[in-house]
Design an enzyme around this catalytic site. Sequence first.
Site, PDB file in Angstrom:
ATOM      1  N   ASP A  87     -52.980  18.528 -50.816  1.00 40.93           N
ATOM      2  CA  ASP A  87     -52.569  19.859 -50.372  1.00 40.93           C
ATOM      3  C   ASP A  87     -51.992  20.619 -51.577  1.00 40.93           C
ATOM      4  O   ASP A  87     -51.824  20.058 -52.665  1.00 40.93           O
ATOM      5  CB  ASP A  87     -51.510  19.701 -49.275  1.00 40.93           C
ATOM      6  CG  ASP A  87     -51.377  20.933 -48.396  1.00 40.93           C
ATOM      7  OD1 ASP A  87     -52.040  21.950 -48.674  1.00 40.93           O
ATOM      8  OD2 ASP A  87     -50.598  20.879 -47.429  1.00 40.93           O
ATOM      9  N   GLU A 103     -53.994  24.869 -54.980  1.00 38.52           N
ATOM     10  CA  GLU A 103     -54.632  26.123 -55.430  1.00 38.52           C
ATOM     11  C   GLU A 103     -54.522  26.360 -56.942  1.00 38.52           C
ATOM     12  O   GLU A 103     -55.482  26.967 -57.472  1.00 38.52           O
ATOM     13  CB  GLU A 103     -54.030  27.305 -54.662  1.00 38.52           C
ATOM     14  CG  GLU A 103     -54.398  27.357 -53.190  1.00 38.52           C
ATOM     15  CD  GLU A 103     -53.707  26.283 -52.355  1.00 38.52           C
ATOM     16  OE1 GLU A 103     -54.308  25.821 -51.374  1.00 38.52           O
ATOM     17  OE2 GLU A 103     -52.568  25.900 -52.699  1.00 38.52           O
ATOM     18  N   ASP A 160     -53.473  27.055 -43.276  1.00 37.31           N
ATOM     19  CA  ASP A 160     -52.338  27.324 -42.394  1.00 37.31           C
ATOM     20  C   ASP A 160     -52.652  28.460 -41.425  1.00 37.31           C
ATOM     21  O   ASP A 160     -52.192  29.600 -41.598  1.00 37.31           O
ATOM     22  CB  ASP A 160     -51.100  27.643 -43.224  1.00 37.31           C
ATOM     23  CG  ASP A 160     -50.667  26.470 -44.086  1.00 37.31           C
ATOM     24  OD1 ASP A 160     -51.069  25.333 -43.778  1.00 37.31           O
ATOM     25  OD2 ASP A 160     -49.931  26.694 -45.060  1.00 37.31           O
TER      26      ASP A 160
END
Length: 848
Positions: free
Chosen positions: A424, A427, A507
Site C-alpha cells: 500500500d 504512489e 479508498d
Amino acid sequence: MFKSLFFSAVLIFAATTQANCAMATEGPSAVSNNFARLDRVTASRATQNGIEIRSGAATMMITALRDDVVRVRISPTAQLPEDASWAVLDQSRKSQVAVKPLSSENEVGFSTSKLRVVVKRSPLQLIISDLEGHILSEDLPGRPVEFHGNSFRVFKSSPADEHYYGLGDKPGPLDRRNEAFTNWNTDSFGWQESTDPIYKSIPYFITFNKGISAGVFLDNTWRTSFEFNKEYRDGYSFGSEAGPLDYYVFLGPDPKHVVETWAWLTGTTPLPPLWSLGFQQSRYSYYPEAEVRRIASRLRSERIPVDVIYLDIDYQLKNRPFTVDPERFPHFDQMIADLKAEHIRTVLITDLHIADLPNADYKPYDEGTAGNHFVKNPDGSTYVGIVWPGKSVFPDFTEKTAREWWGTLYKDFVSRGVAGFWNDMNEPAIFEVASKTMPDDIQHRINEPGFAPRTATHLEIHNVFGMENSRGTFEGLKKIAPATRPFVLTRASYAGGQRYAATWSGDNSSTWNHLRQTTPQLENLGLSGFAMSGADVGGFARSPQPALLTRWLQVAAFHPIDRDHTANDTNPQEPWENGTEHDVNLRRSAIEERYKLLPYFYTVADEMSRTGLPMMRPLFLEFPKGAIDGQPLDGTDSNSFMLGADLLIADSPYQDTPDNYAVALPPVGWYDYWTGAHVEGSAGRKAIDNTKVRQPEVTIHPSIDTLPVFVRAGSIIPEQPLVQSTSEKPEGPLSLRVYPPVKAGEECSGSLYLDDGVSTAYQNGELLRMHFECLQSSDGLTLTVSPHEGSFAPWWNQLSVEVYGVKHEAKGAHTANGPVSTSYDSQHHRILTVVPDDGKGLQLKVEY
C-alpha cells in the site's frame, strides 16, 4: 482553439548521411530552439521493418513489430530517446516483421499483411488503417505533433461514433469519450466520481468504432495527460511534460484481440493461487490478536465461507514495516498457524516506507543503509519523508540490487506461514507536504537490464515507483518459495504492473454511487491488463446502510477479488454486522454461490493468465457486433458486466431507488441463472452489421433478495459442492450446468481447468483440463465430455449433469454403458442425472 506563441525559423534539411543509408529530401519544416512542429516530410528512408521520416530537425521512426502492431517514436532532434521500457516486454519491443514500402508523389509509408501505414508529405499526417480501409489512428488535420521545450502533444481524429476504454482505474463512465485525465499516481483518500488523478498510471486505451477496435499506448512514465473531445469535438490528444514520445497502435479488429495483443506487449496476470479467489475479510485494522481470532471464529461459526484475513498496519510495532507488535500480538506465529488450521490464510500489509531508525537494531533500516539502497536527495544524502512510522526512508526500486534486497525482507514472514502481502501507500504517498509525494528533484538510480545506467529525477520515476515496489515483492517471494505462487496486492502501478500484482480501486466510500462506480472501474482495469482486481466491498470511508452492504456483497461475489474492507473509524462491516437476520442470510448465500462457482472462476482465471482476457468484462468485449443502433451495449445507463464469457450480471444502474430498469441482452439467447428459465426476447433491433437480431430486453423490478444474473445460451458451467474454504475438498460430484443453445446446431460448449491451486507444478503438466460440448436435436441433447488432459487427479469421480430450459421430464437418458436414471426439477426447469467420470471421456444422450 489552442494557439502557440513561438519563435519560428526555417531549416533546410538537404541531406543526412548515415551508415549504409540515404534520405530522400524535400522542403522546410518549422522549428526553433524550444519548439518543433512536424508539419511536413523533409526526408524519408525505408527500413526493413518500417520507415524513418525527417521533418526538419525532427525524426519520426515507424516500425512494425508484428503484422498488426506498429510502434511510432518521435524526437524533436535527429537523436531518438533511449530504446527502453518499464512496461513493454523486451522480446515484444524488439520483435519486427518485414514490410512492403509504399511511396508516391504525395505520401510515403509501408504495408504489412494486416495494416497500411501512410505518411502524407505535406502537410505531414500519419494514418494507420487496416487493409479494408478502416482507420485506426489518424493525425488530426491541422494539428501536427508539437514539441514545446521538453513537452509534446499528439492530436488524433475522433469520429463521432468512436468510443474509448481503458486508462486503468480512472473514476467516471466506462467510455472515456468527452473526458480528460492526468496520469500521476496519487494517494486519493475518499476519491469521488470526478476525482483525477488517483492511484495508477496506465497510458493505454482501446478505440471502438462500429465493431472495429484498436489499441493505443503511450509509453511514457512522466506526468502524461489524455483528453477526448474536449478541445476538439472531432479529436482527441495525448502528451507529456517531458520524456519520450513513443507510442504503439495495434489492430483488433475485434476488442478481444486488442486485449490479447496488449498482453503480448506488456505481459499477462500470472495464474493466481486458488485461495485468492475465495472471500477475503479485512479492515483497518484487526487488532489485538484476540480480535483477529474472534473474527475468524465468527466467520466459521456463521458458516460464511472465507479464505483470507488481512492485517493492516496496526499489527506492526509503531507502524514499522516488517515488525510485529509483541504486546498486541504476543503469539503471532501461533495465531498464523491456528488460522491456517482453520483453512484461513493471512495477508499482511508491508508498506514501502522504512522507519528512519539508525542505531535501533531495526533490520530493514540497517541493511538498507549498509547496502546504499535508499532514495537520495540531489546532494546525495538519503531522502527522509513523513509517513505512518514518522520519519521514513524509501528503497530505490529502479535499482535492481535494491529490489532484490527488498525481496529478501519477506523471508521471515514467509517462514512463519504468512500467505500473501499487500503493498500500500506506494504512489509513493508522503504526509505533511502539499504534493502528497516526494519532491520533484529526488534522485533515483536506474540500474536495470535494458536501460543505460543513469540517475533520474522523481518526475520520471514517480509513476513506476509503485510497480517496481510490487515487482520487488513478487520476485522476492518467487526466490524465497519458488514452488509457491506469490500473491501480491498493490495500490499504485504502471502499465505492465499486472505481471507482479493484483490490485484494487483504493479508498472508496460507502455510498450507492461508489457501488455503481465499481463496475466501470474494474472493467477498465481489466481492459488495461489488471484482470485480478476488486474494490473495498461495502466501501472504505464511512459506513454502509444495511441494504448497501448486502447488495455490495452480492455484486462482489462475481468480481475477480472479493474483499470486504473498511477504515478504522467506521462501524463493523463483516457480513453478519449491520443488518437483520435476512440480510445476513442473503450475504452468506451470495458468498456461498461464489464458492460453488469456483471451478468456473478458476477456469476463467486460467484463460486470463494465458491470453490476458479479463475475468470481469464489459459486454462489448464479448459482443462487439451485438450493439444497439451501432452503439456498444455498455451504455451510460448500464451497470451490467460479464464474468468470463458466459455469465452476465445486471445490477440496477440506480441501486438506491425502487424504479424498474431495462436490461438489453446481447442477441445470443439467455437463461435466468437462479430459475433456469429461458429468457424470451423482444422485437428485433439493428446490430452493427445492420442485420435484424432478436435483442432480448427484460424489465427488472429491483429486489434486495435477488441479484439479476443471466447465463449465455450454449454454455456449460462447471460448479462444485459448497465448501467453507478452497483448502476443503468438495464432497460429491462435479456439476455441469448445461444451457442448450436457442437453435439446434448452434455452438454449445464449456471447459474446466484445475490444479493444486497453490504451487507451480501446473507448469510441469500437473494440471487437469476438460472440454465439454453439447448438441441439441429435435428429440433432446447429447453431451460430450472429453478425456482428462494432464496428470492432476480430480476430487470427484462422478458428474452431475443438469440440463436447463426444459419444460418436462426426460423420456430417457443413456451413455455407452447403458441407461441412466434422471429426475426433473420443475422449479429450476432442469433435468438432472449423475454419471461416472473415469477420466476417459463420455457421451450422454438425454431425450426430452
